[in-house]
Design a protein around this motif. Structure first.
Motif, PDB file in Angstrom:
ATOM      1  N   ALA A 465       0.823  -1.213   0.000  1.00 31.05           N
ATOM      2  CA  ALA A 465       0.000   0.000   0.000  1.00 31.05           C
ATOM      3  C   ALA A 465       0.859   1.265   0.000  1.00 31.05           C
ATOM      4  O   ALA A 465       0.416   2.324  -0.448  1.00 31.05           O
ATOM      5  N   LEU A 466       2.086   1.157   0.498  1.00 33.36           N
ATOM      6  CA  LEU A 466       2.984   2.311   0.521  1.00 33.36           C
ATOM      7  C   LEU A 466       3.806   2.442  -0.759  1.00 33.36           C
ATOM      8  O   LEU A 466       4.440   3.463  -0.992  1.00 33.36           O
ATOM      9  N   GLN A 467       3.810   1.407  -1.577  1.00 33.94           N
ATOM     10  CA  GLN A 467       4.602   1.400  -2.805  1.00 33.94           C
ATOM     11  C   GLN A 467       3.796   2.028  -3.941  1.00 33.94           C
ATOM     12  O   GLN A 467       3.539   1.402  -4.972  1.00 33.94           O
ATOM     13  N   ASP A 468       3.412   3.256  -3.766  1.00 32.05           N
ATOM     14  CA  ASP A 468       2.522   3.911  -4.720  1.00 32.05           C
ATOM     15  C   ASP A 468       3.167   5.190  -5.234  1.00 32.05           C
ATOM     16  O   ASP A 468       3.307   6.169  -4.493  1.00 32.05           O
ATOM     17  N   PRO A 469       3.563   5.222  -6.512  1.00 35.00           N
ATOM     18  CA  PRO A 469       4.221   6.418  -7.050  1.00 35.00           C
ATOM     19  C   PRO A 469       3.307   7.631  -7.140  1.00 35.00           C
ATOM     20  O   PRO A 469       3.778   8.735  -7.427  1.00 35.00           O
ATOM     21  N   TRP A 470       1.996   7.457  -6.910  1.00 33.62           N
ATOM     22  CA  TRP A 470       1.073   8.590  -6.858  1.00 33.62           C
ATOM     23  C   TRP A 470       1.242   9.398  -5.563  1.00 33.62           C
ATOM     24  O   TRP A 470       0.662  10.474  -5.442  1.00 33.62           O
ATOM     25  N   HIS A 471       1.999   8.892  -4.608  1.00 28.73           N
ATOM     26  CA  HIS A 471       2.096   9.605  -3.334  1.00 28.73           C
ATOM     27  C   HIS A 471       2.724  10.984  -3.561  1.00 28.73           C
ATOM     28  O   HIS A 471       3.751  11.111  -4.237  1.00 28.73           O
ATOM     29  N   PRO A 472       2.119  12.045  -2.997  1.00 31.99           N
ATOM     30  CA  PRO A 472       2.653  13.398  -3.201  1.00 31.99           C
ATOM     31  C   PRO A 472       4.106  13.549  -2.778  1.00 31.99           C
ATOM     32  O   PRO A 472       4.843  14.365  -3.357  1.00 31.99           O
ATOM     33  N   ALA A 473       4.549  12.766  -1.786  1.00 30.56           N
ATOM     34  CA  ALA A 473       5.953  12.860  -1.369  1.00 30.56           C
ATOM     35  C   ALA A 473       6.879  12.443  -2.504  1.00 30.56           C
ATOM     36  O   ALA A 473       7.931  13.053  -2.732  1.00 30.56           O
ATOM     37  N   ARG A 540      -1.512  21.568 -14.724  1.00 36.47           N
ATOM     38  CA  ARG A 540      -2.576  21.781 -13.750  1.00 36.47           C
ATOM     39  C   ARG A 540      -2.871  20.477 -12.996  1.00 36.47           C
ATOM     40  O   ARG A 540      -3.053  20.487 -11.773  1.00 36.47           O
ATOM     41  N   LEU A 541      -2.901  19.370 -13.718  1.00 38.57           N
ATOM     42  CA  LEU A 541      -3.121  18.077 -13.070  1.00 38.57           C
ATOM     43  C   LEU A 541      -1.982  17.766 -12.103  1.00 38.57           C
ATOM     44  O   LEU A 541      -2.208  17.212 -11.012  1.00 38.57           O
ATOM     45  N   ALA A 542      -0.771  18.124 -12.477  1.00 41.50           N
ATOM     46  CA  ALA A 542       0.369  17.896 -11.589  1.00 41.50           C
ATOM     47  C   ALA A 542       0.239  18.713 -10.308  1.00 41.50           C
ATOM     48  O   ALA A 542       0.541  18.234  -9.207  1.00 41.50           O
ATOM     49  N   GLU A 543      -0.236  19.944 -10.417  1.00 43.48           N
ATOM     50  CA  GLU A 543      -0.435  20.783  -9.237  1.00 43.48           C
ATOM     51  C   GLU A 543      -1.462  20.161  -8.296  1.00 43.48           C
ATOM     52  O   GLU A 543      -1.292  20.179  -7.066  1.00 43.48           O
ATOM     53  N   LEU A 544      -2.524  19.594  -8.852  1.00 43.20           N
ATOM     54  CA  LEU A 544      -3.533  18.941  -8.012  1.00 43.20           C
ATOM     55  C   LEU A 544      -2.946  17.751  -7.267  1.00 43.20           C
ATOM     56  O   LEU A 544      -3.233  17.537  -6.088  1.00 43.20           O
ATOM     57  N   ALA A 545      -2.123  16.978  -7.958  1.00 43.63           N
ATOM     58  CA  ALA A 545      -1.510  15.814  -7.323  1.00 43.63           C
ATOM     59  C   ALA A 545      -0.569  16.234  -6.197  1.00 43.63           C
ATOM     60  O   ALA A 545      -0.551  15.631  -5.116  1.00 43.63           O
ATOM     61  N   LEU A 546       0.208  17.275  -6.434  1.00 44.89           N
ATOM     62  CA  LEU A 546       1.143  17.748  -5.411  1.00 44.89           C
ATOM     63  C   LEU A 546       0.428  18.309  -4.186  1.00 44.89           C
ATOM     64  O   LEU A 546       0.947  18.252  -3.067  1.00 44.89           O
ATOM     65  N   ALA A 547      -0.768  18.846  -4.380  1.00 44.93           N
ATOM     66  CA  ALA A 547      -1.508  19.455  -3.275  1.00 44.93           C
ATOM     67  C   ALA A 547      -2.237  18.432  -2.413  1.00 44.93           C
ATOM     68  O   ALA A 547      -2.741  18.769  -1.337  1.00 44.93           O
ATOM     69  N   ALA A 548      -2.291  17.191  -2.857  1.00 44.35           N
ATOM     70  CA  ALA A 548      -3.023  16.156  -2.121  1.00 44.35           C
ATOM     71  C   ALA A 548      -2.238  15.705  -0.889  1.00 44.35           C
ATOM     72  O   ALA A 548      -1.034  15.938  -0.777  1.00 44.35           O
ATOM     73  N   ALA A 549      -2.950  15.035   0.021  1.00 41.70           N
ATOM     74  CA  ALA A 549      -2.322  14.577   1.263  1.00 41.70           C
ATOM     75  C   ALA A 549      -1.810  13.146   1.171  1.00 41.70           C
ATOM     76  O   ALA A 549      -0.957  12.732   1.956  1.00 41.70           O
ATOM     77  N   ASP A 550      -2.334  12.376   0.235  1.00 39.28           N
ATOM     78  CA  ASP A 550      -1.911  10.984   0.110  1.00 39.28           C
ATOM     79  C   ASP A 550      -2.129  10.523  -1.328  1.00 39.28           C
ATOM     80  O   ASP A 550      -2.679  11.250  -2.166  1.00 39.28           O
ATOM     81  N   ALA A 551      -1.703   9.299  -1.610  1.00 32.26           N
ATOM     82  CA  ALA A 551      -1.765   8.781  -2.976  1.00 32.26           C
ATOM     83  C   ALA A 551      -3.199   8.665  -3.476  1.00 32.26           C
ATOM     84  O   ALA A 551      -3.499   9.032  -4.624  1.00 32.26           O
ATOM     85  N   ALA A 552      -4.083   8.151  -2.648  1.00 27.28           N
ATOM     86  CA  ALA A 552      -5.472   7.963  -3.071  1.00 27.28           C
ATOM     87  C   ALA A 552      -6.121   9.299  -3.401  1.00 27.28           C
ATOM     88  O   ALA A 552      -6.845   9.429  -4.400  1.00 27.28           O
ATOM     89  N   SER A 553      -5.866  10.308  -2.563  1.00 24.11           N
ATOM     90  CA  SER A 553      -6.438  11.634  -2.806  1.00 24.11           C
ATOM     91  C   SER A 553      -5.884  12.242  -4.090  1.00 24.11           C
ATOM     92  O   SER A 553      -6.609  12.884  -4.863  1.00 24.11           O
ATOM     93  N   ALA A 554      -4.581  12.049  -4.326  1.00 22.58           N
ATOM     94  CA  ALA A 554      -3.965  12.573  -5.544  1.00 22.58           C
ATOM     95  C   ALA A 554      -4.596  11.943  -6.777  1.00 22.58           C
ATOM     96  O   ALA A 554      -4.947  12.635  -7.745  1.00 22.58           O
ATOM     97  N   ARG A 555      -4.775  10.627  -6.731  1.00 16.21           N
ATOM     98  CA  ARG A 555      -5.353   9.924  -7.870  1.00 16.21           C
ATOM     99  C   ARG A 555      -6.789  10.386  -8.124  1.00 16.21           C
ATOM    100  O   ARG A 555      -7.176  10.625  -9.277  1.00 16.21           O
ATOM    101  N   ALA A 559      -8.061  12.388 -11.462  1.00 18.97           N
ATOM    102  CA  ALA A 559      -9.058  11.711 -12.298  1.00 18.97           C
ATOM    103  C   ALA A 559     -10.290  12.593 -12.496  1.00 18.97           C
ATOM    104  O   ALA A 559     -10.845  12.664 -13.605  1.00 18.97           O
ATOM    105  N   ALA A 560     -10.717  13.264 -11.438  1.00 18.66           N
ATOM    106  CA  ALA A 560     -11.905  14.118 -11.540  1.00 18.66           C
ATOM    107  C   ALA A 560     -11.659  15.291 -12.488  1.00 18.66           C
ATOM    108  O   ALA A 560     -12.498  15.604 -13.349  1.00 18.66           O
ATOM    109  N   GLN A 561     -10.497  15.941 -12.353  1.00 21.18           N
ATOM    110  CA  GLN A 561     -10.201  17.086 -13.222  1.00 21.18           C
ATOM    111  C   GLN A 561      -9.972  16.633 -14.663  1.00 21.18           C
ATOM    112  O   GLN A 561     -10.392  17.311 -15.611  1.00 21.18           O
ATOM    113  N   ALA A 562      -9.321  15.488 -14.829  1.00 17.70           N
ATOM    114  CA  ALA A 562      -9.089  14.971 -16.177  1.00 17.70           C
ATOM    115  C   ALA A 562     -10.405  14.683 -16.882  1.00 17.70           C
ATOM    116  O   ALA A 562     -10.558  14.946 -18.082  1.00 17.70           O
TER     117      ALA A 562
END
Length: 567
Positions: A465-473, A540-555, A559-562
């Motif tokens: 669950a932690l091996q997710d490249p979507w994680h904002p970190a 813009r999509l990249a900015e949304l991902a960076l602003a998220a708190a975790d991988a699931a939120s970023a995804r 997805a919603a904006q896309a």
């Protein structure tokens, strides 16, 4: 492909079983489980003389080694290399000697083989990392030898008269390599990680697969399941609506595979080269046919693994030329040998380390044995001079500016004009501005970058669950490299598995990636997805991902904006 849909709808509620998805595919069908392994041979006294049992054991091990080689020749590609390695396991002198010692107790050849391979397996498991992933390969060799001794067929893949989803504890390379893709719609394994041989071969053969699924043991023959690799979930007893959605996604992916092949571009015409990750020259022709615009990661480890001595400059040059001839005039990025304590080589570094992922590996190991690095770079420079490809070379596991300066200087000394580094550890990402003042380019390895950022071993299903490249970190580190690349006018590629996720690929472009490299099977879907978004939208999509708190939120946010951009 015709799906087997004869199972009746039940009133049971769907059950979701998480795992590690391999690729972006989806499949639906009935389960068939692999037969259970052969039972452990009994520890009983043999009725034969010790020498006679020794002859039996030697014959069986030789036969299995030859059979695995023959299967490898038939399979080709990365499968051939995997099966050749297994063949060497079957005739490993250390194991053979251990079998002989155990036979002195008067046990049967079956028992002696079982104990010897079990001891070898325990040693690999204790090493952890890459070597622990090879334990399943060793188990398969042991079972094949014991089956040969017992006069029984080796456990293998079932062959019913309809398409099915194969479920296994893990799948041996010999079985994965020769799967009948007209029958096997998908694959689920209980064990294995994203870099197991099951995962590697599933990617190469475009098999819909989910590995590291603990709940797979509860699946039974005849259960209807959806294997959703894109979302890393198996759905048992799906509803009619879920099956309909799955069928629609299957049809959409089939249509993508038939789409015209062209260079990677964004909607506004911004070029985005799509390259292939390759482990040997055998996959080059297929990658080119699928539209690869070059090679973003040529792994050279297969030239070295399972060798007692380093291959000569001439031997290496021959293999490099095979690869380069397949891409005349195109970029081919070659990674210097990425080995060390987690992939021990007798001629490089086979010292046991308590934590090999943080030990003497990659460029660190090569600097400790600089003659190996010099020979590899010399062979590559010779191959470059003999071909028309545009050769780039990069160092693995770079952590400091000084390491960058060392590798670039040595590469240029030996005749290679374009030298860069892989960004796989956080320190390299954070120092990207300084590193790119010396390196010609950077290539981000998202698999290891995610592992080191999240302190989660990429081999372990328990921390999947932690091996997710979507994680904002992780994405923030990618952004550091992209920003440095733009400021200095240096290319920044991505060659980790993250580039094969179509929506994440758009985000990576928005973070500053100037090329993307992936398994050849993922090229069509990524190419199509990129063409739906402009560079400004990607940012813009990249900015949304960076602003998220975790991988699931970023995804979810991306997805919603896309979806809004596509309406």
């Amino acid at each position: 492909m015709v799906l087997h849909n004869s199972l009746p709808e039940t009133s049971e509620r769907p059950e979701e079983m998480p795992g590690i998805g391999i690729g972006q595919g989806i499949a639906i069908g009935p389960v068939i489980r692999m037969p259970d392994p052969l039972p452990e041979p009994a520890e009983t006294a043999s009725v034969l003389a010790v020498d006679a049992e020794g002859v039996r054991a030697a014959e069986a091990m030789t036969w299995v080694a030859a059979d695995l080689l023959a299967r490898g020749e038939k399979a080709g590609g990365a499968a051939r290399e995997v099966l050749e390695a297994q063949s060497m396991m079957a005739e490993d002198p250390t194991v053979s000697e251990d079998v002989s010692v155990r036979l002195q107790r008067g046990v049967t050849a079956e028992r002696a083989v079982f104990e010897a391979f079990a001891g070898f397996r325990e040693m690999l498991t204790d090493l952890g990392g890459y070597m622990a992933e090879r334990a399943a390969d060793l188990d398969d060799v042991s079972l094949r030898v014991i089956a040969r001794l017992s006069g029984l067929p080796a456990p293998g893949v079932p062959d019913p008269d309809y398409p099915f989803i194969l479920v296994a504890q893990d799948l041996a390379p010999a079985d994965t390599a020769l799967l009948n893709l007209d029958k096997v719609l998908g694959l689920i394994t209980r064990d294995g990680g994203p870099t197991s041989h099951t995962a590697i071969l599933a990617r190469e053969k475009s098999i819909v697969a989910i590995v590291g699924t603990p709940d797979a043991a509860r699946l039974r023959d005849g259960d209807e399941v959806i294997v959703d690799a894109a979302n890393g979930v198996v759905v048992r007893k799906p509803t009619t609506a879920q099956k309909g959605e799955a069928q629609a996604r299957i049809a959409a992916r089939a249509a993508l595979a038939q789409a015209p092949i062209g260079p990677g571009r964004l909607k506004d015409g911004t070029p985005m080269p799509l390259l292939a990750n390759l482990g040997s020259a055998d996959g080059a022709a297929k990658a080119a046919a699928l539209g690869a615009e070059g090679v973003g990661l040529f792994r050279t480890e297969f030239l070295f693994l399972d060798s007692a001595l380093a291959p000569t400059i001439v031997e290496q040059q021959e293999q490099y030329e095979r690869m380069l001839h397949a891409f005349p005039g195109k970029k081919v990025v070659v990674r210097a040998l990425d080995a060390g304590a987690d992939k021990p080589l007798a001629f490089l570094n086979d010292t046991h380390e308590e934590n090999p992922a943080l030990g003497l590996r990659g460029l660190r190991a090569l600097r400790a044995s600089e003659d190996i690095l010099r020979e590899q770079l010399t062979a590559l420079a010779n191959a470059d001079a003999a071909t028309d490809a545009d050769v780039w070379v990069m160092a693995p596991m770079v952590a400091t500016v000084e390491e960058t300066e060392y590798f670039v200087a040595l590469s240029r000394e030996l005749g290679l004009k374009t030298a860069g580094v892989m960004v796989e550890v956080p320190s390299a990402a954070l120092l990207a501005h300084h590193i790119l003042q010396h390196a010609d380019f950077a290539s981000i390895g998202t698999n290891d970058l995610t592992q080191y950022t999240m302190a989660a071993d990429r081999m372990l299903g328990s921390v999947a669950a932690l091996q997710d490249p979507w994680h904002p970190a992780v994405l923030r580190l990618v952004a550091e490299v992209g920003t440095a690349g733009r400021a200095l006018g240096k290319p920044v590629g991505v060659c980790g598995e993250a580039a094969a996720d179509p929506l994440l690929a758009v985000v990576l472009v928005g973070l500053g990636a100037t090329s993307l490299s992936m398994s050849a099977a993922a090229l069509a879907e990524v190419r199509t997805t990129l063409a739906n978004f402009t560079l400004e939208q990607a940012r813009r999509l990249a900015e949304l991902a960076l602003a998220a708190a975790d991988a699931a939120s970023a995804r979810r946010a991306v997805a919603a904006q896309a979806a809004e951009y596509l309406t």
